[in-house]
Design an enzyme around this catalytic site. Structure first.
Site, PDB file in Angstrom:
ATOM      1  N   GLU A  60      -0.086  -3.745   0.983  1.00  0.00           N
ATOM      2  CA  GLU A  60      -0.276  -4.103  -0.426  1.00  0.00           C
ATOM      3  C   GLU A  60      -0.772  -5.529  -0.619  1.00  0.00           C
ATOM      4  O   GLU A  60      -1.500  -5.809  -1.570  1.00  0.00           O
ATOM      5  CB  GLU A  60       1.016  -3.879  -1.224  1.00  0.00           C
ATOM      6  CG  GLU A  60       1.250  -2.427  -1.633  1.00  0.00           C
ATOM      7  CD  GLU A  60       1.737  -1.541  -0.509  1.00  0.00           C
ATOM      8  OE1 GLU A  60       2.183  -2.089   0.522  1.00  0.00           O
ATOM      9  OE2 GLU A  60       1.681  -0.311  -0.642  1.00  0.00           O
ATOM     10  N   HIS A 129      11.582   4.558  -5.845  1.00  0.00           N
ATOM     11  CA  HIS A 129      10.237   5.056  -6.178  1.00  0.00           C
ATOM     12  C   HIS A 129      10.089   5.462  -7.644  1.00  0.00           C
ATOM     13  O   HIS A 129       9.108   6.110  -7.998  1.00  0.00           O
ATOM     14  CB  HIS A 129       9.904   6.282  -5.315  1.00  0.00           C
ATOM     15  CG  HIS A 129       9.425   5.945  -3.940  1.00  0.00           C
ATOM     16  ND1 HIS A 129      10.172   5.224  -3.057  1.00  0.00           N
ATOM     17  CD2 HIS A 129       8.261   6.235  -3.308  1.00  0.00           C
ATOM     18  CE1 HIS A 129       9.496   5.090  -1.921  1.00  0.00           C
ATOM     19  NE2 HIS A 129       8.336   5.688  -2.055  1.00  0.00           N
TER      20      HIS A 129
END
Lengths: 324, 319
Positions: A60, A129
């Site tokens: 990321e 998540h």
């Protein structure tokens, strides 16, 4: 007008902007060959090729940092985070680099980048998540934070985001890709930083956005059956925040609730309520209430998860409470 | 390298040294705020490196950036003004010591989150690759930055995508006060490039001529092969990590030993030995620098503070 899904609307916006401007390219995990983990970029790899639809490593910092760098030197990258939860791995870039580089170097360059990210609960993905951490990102001056609640807004706002010379975090909701709505035919954009009335009403104001809009619209229908007409203000952009339609509506109804999916503490609702008290105190007829997520990490079990997320009956109850 | 360029490198090294010595005085007088990290001792690194670039090659570095700014062609006036937080600084006084950039000189900052600028450097190269040019991004960082995840994500991406980046590790042997072998699994930083199948080498950073040669070779490789390269440059900072450094982690003897290898002294000896410039000529340059630095201090002190209209300026490109 065509009736299309949120997924199709976002996909159309991306494609139209890629066709319009060769500086626009996409990078992210599984955006290319796979077609996007939520299938938003399905077919893009074949149409635009690997130069414009770049599959990245699962890294990321490289994705968002790389997008920032490419944006600084004149391209218009759209970085996709598979979920906003993975954005925490790149927090430095999202909140500490992209929003500050322009200011810190005296306006020498800008960061015309869009980060698309999926957030939200309701899909039984477990605590790490399933978050809706929008308020965290909206805290930082220099970042633009957008989160649409309808396909038409998603398309128009995303096109504006791609054309903007500022870094835009574009937050989509994991359970809303199949939501359908009327979308204007042909070319249109919706300006960033503008709230809007999604449903007119006279009895109370519901301030919300994204998933909260979907829930609030349903609650408003039920309330209407009981003769209560809720006016729904959709924020659409969390930063910069446009309070005008909120205040205008509140000055008419004198009662309000705020509906958000994130946690109540230090959240979007806290900000909206404070601003109403600061800017329209004389119009307050009842304490303004917040409907938000329970203060727990989201559990996997479906019943527990749904119990933690804000629901239509919670909104109806809060609306009735402020009308007492 | 011709005489003119060699003399230019000497001039830049002395300018960096004198500018920072004056900067340290102004810091102690409270005229410069925040953190300030001096480059003294490391001047040969960026001087030799940046002398080897084409003007179209981008430079990005960490917070020890005053020297890099000078080497990129930013004036002593602007560097001093930025240190004093004045509106005439290249970042209009809003960046300070650690955030000096001038994109017209292809100097892209001055970045103060350790390792944070490495993926951004990769991004410059992504942008240039996408645009179809063969510009190179020169990304400088310290040995300490090679232990953080950003470094590894950036190097991996650079090699996987064939990005034109010259990764330059300035190994000054301490990450703040922690010696390299106390923080890094390998003390030869260039070995880390091996894990990414990236070409690499190591060079003596106290000798500006050697740095220049190594940099020129690395840049040639990147330009022609279209692949990244990691260059480790061995150096030593003569001053503390920043202005507030008690220096408990190294001995005075060690510092003294390195100071005997002063890069400016080494270069003076080289220029004399090669009969390029005699001591008298170089003393003339020193005197010229002295005047330039004095003028820079006067310029910076006389420059206006940023106006209050600057407080909200440049947050967003669009309103």
């Amino acid at each position: 007008m065509a009736r299309i899904t949120m997924r199709e609307a976002i996909s159309q916006a991306l494609m139209e902007e890629m066709d319009r401007d060769p500086a626009v390219f996409i990078l992210g995990e599984e955006v290319g060959v796979w077609g996007g983990t939520y299938a938003v970029t399905k077919g893009f790899y074949d149409k635009y090729g690997p130069e414009r639809v770049k599959d990245t490593p699962i890294a990321e910092n490289a994705i968002i940092g790389g997008a920032i760098g490419a944006a600084m030197v004149g391209q218009r990258p759209i970085a996709e985070l598979m979920t906003i939860n993975f954005g925490f791995s790149a927090m430095d870039y999202i909140v500490n680099q992209a929003p500050k580089l322009r200011y810190m170097f005296g306006g020498q360059f800008s960061v015309p980048m869009v980060i698309r990210a999926v957030g939200g609960g309701g899909r039984q993905l477990g605590a790490t998540h399933s978050q809706t951490p929008d308020a965290i990102f909206a805290h930082f001056p220099g970042l633009v934070v957008v989160s649409p609640g309808t396909p038409a807004d998603a398309k128009g706002l995303l096109k504006s985001a791609i054309r903007s010379n500022d870094p835009v975090l574009f937050l989509e909701h994991a359970t809303m890709y199949q939501v359908r709505g009327e979308v204007p035919d042909g070319e249109y954009t919706i300006p960033l930083g503008k709230s809007t009335i999604q449903r007119p009403g006279k009895d109370l104001t519901i301030v919300t956005y994204c998933k909260g809009l979907e829930l609030s619209m349903k609650a408003a229908e039920d309330l209407a059956k009981e003769g209560i007409e809720a006016e729904i203000v959709d924020l659409r952009t969390l930063r910069p925040l446009d309070m005008e339609p909120v205040l205008e509506s509140f000055k008419k109804t004198n009662r309000a609730i705020v509906v958000e999916e994130g946690w109540k503490s230090y959240g979007v609702g806290a900000e909206i309520v404070s601003r109403i008290y600061e800017q329209a105190f004389d119009y307050v007829d009842a304490p303004i209430l917040r409907v938000a997520q329970k203060e727990v990490p989201l559990p996997y079990n479906r019943n527990l998860e749904q119990a933690a997320l804000p629901q239509v009956p919670d909104i109806i109850a809060a609306a009735k409470e402020v009308l007492k | 390298m011709d005489k003119e360029n060699l003399i230019q490198m000497y001039y830049e090294m002395v300018l960096i040294r004198r500018l920072e010595e004056r900067g340290a005085e102004l810091y102690q007088q409270g005229k410069i705020g925040g953190f300030m990290h001096l480059y003294i001792g490391q001047e040969a690194v960026s001087t030799g490196l940046i002398a080897a670039r084409e003007p179209r090659d981008r430079v990005i570095t960490a917070y020890r950036d005053h020297g890099v700014a000078i080497n990129c062609g930013i004036s002593a006036n602007e560097v001093m003004a930025e240190l004093l937080g004045k509106s005439t600084g290249m970042s209009k006084g809003k960046g300070g010591s650690m955030h000096m950039a001038d994109t017209s000189k292809n100097m892209w900052g001055g970045h103060a989150i350790v390792g944070g600028h490495l993926p951004i450097a990769a991004g410059f190269a992504i942008g240039d690759q996408y645009a179809g040019n063969d510009n190179i991004t020169i990304c400088m960082f310290g040995d300490g930055a090679t232990n953080i995840g950003y470094f590894h994500e950036a190097l991996n991406l650079a090699k996987t995508w064939n990005l034109r980046v010259l990764w330059v590790c300035e190994n000054n042997q301490y990450g703040m006060g922690t010696a390299v072998d106390r923080a890094s699994a390998v003390s030869e930083i260039r070995q880390k490039a091996e894990g990414y199948g990236m070409k690499n080498s190591r060079v003596d950073g106290m000798d500006v001529v050697k740095v220049h040669e190594a940099a020129a070779e690395a840049l040639k490789y990147i330009r022609t092969e279209g692949k990244p390269y990691l260059l480790e440059i061995m150096t030593y900072r003569f001053r503390g990590h920043s202005m507030g450094d008690p220096e408990r982690y190294r001995t005075q003897d060690e510092v003294k030993k390195w100071q005997e290898d002063d890069p400016i002294g080494i270069f003076r000896a080289y220029l004399a030995k090669k009969k390029i410039a005699l001591g008298n000529d170089l003393d003339g340059i020193d005197a010229q620098v002295e005047t330039e630095v004095q003028k820079a201090v006067e310029f910076a002190e006389a420059s206006p503070e940023p106006g209050m209209d600057q407080l909200f300026a440049d947050i967003y490109a669009e309103n």
